[in-house]
Design a protein around this motif. Sequence first.
Motif: not given
Length: 351
Positions: A143-151
């Motif tokens: 989730v951290t990976a996705y949240y950092g890249l996208v959000d």
Amino acid sequence: MTPTNSRHWVLSNKPTGLPILDGPDATFQLETKSLPPVEDDQVLLKVLYWSNDPAQRLWIDPNISPDRLYVDPVEMGYTMRSYSCICEVLQSQWTNISVGSIVMADVGWCEYAVVPAGDCIPVQPIAGLEPTHYISLFGLAGVTAYYGLVDIAKTGADDAVVISGAAGAVGSNAVQVAKHVLDCKKVIGIAGTDAKCRWVESLGADICVNYKGTDFQKHLGEATNGFVEVFFDNVGEEVLDFMLTRVKKNGRIAACGAIASYNGTVTGGIKNWYQVIAMRLQIRGMVVTDAIPTGRFSAIVDLLKQGYRDGKIKATEQGMTVVPTSFEDVPKTWMRLFDGRGSGKLLTQLV
């Protein structure tokens, strides 16, 4: 037989440098505590696995004021916390959770715990995967990976992205998300050995550069020829400083971690801050728990699961380093976060 006591690792000294495992100044101390009876709407849990995360070092740092920390610090005499644990339910006084169920809960470094049943998240099995993926691929790391890249960094298909700590828990997931979910035009990893770099490339990175190798800056400069739009940073210090010179004008930096300085080993700080001004760089710090109140966290978990089902995200053997550990050696396993051993998510398995 139902346990009546549980061993705990409690914080006994707040370290100013690398945590100490033995002697009178040891950071942690082993204690035995009585378990309370299981009351209505509570469950008794047996801890099977727990997450090890660099951020835990910040929770016990005496040099960080509590009002500058994003969570309450762990105070001396209290059980060391963990972001998440995989547990088996031994007793239940709640109709929605049965004995024998596998759940996630935040119980810290202990063998057993009595907690409110509402604080537990049942683990829903996914074919071919272990429950531990709920605290790695589909948990905090993913989730951290996705949240950092996208959000945070607003990364898209037109972006070239550099990911430091690319063989770590968050970084290895970020490589997969950037390449296979977001279809970024170029993904560049940074890792600490040639073997780790090859694994990062197998996950989808177009190239991975060994920061411990010779001519690191030269090779990273060549890999980022033409500069990049996004830098996802898990390391800080010298890597961040150099990357300030490799992000193009109006580029974005997601500041996720700074493990290089967590144990007080600051070597030189930032020398290229002028680049932030001249290139109008956007640097944004991130804490993934900000995504929980809005429902974004659970939404990203669903997206990651769908990415796995679609074959865009892999659950690889190297994506988790699971260390079978006796309770007496729990702090030793945690310290592996800081010595460069292993790859992916570091998990303690109590044996």
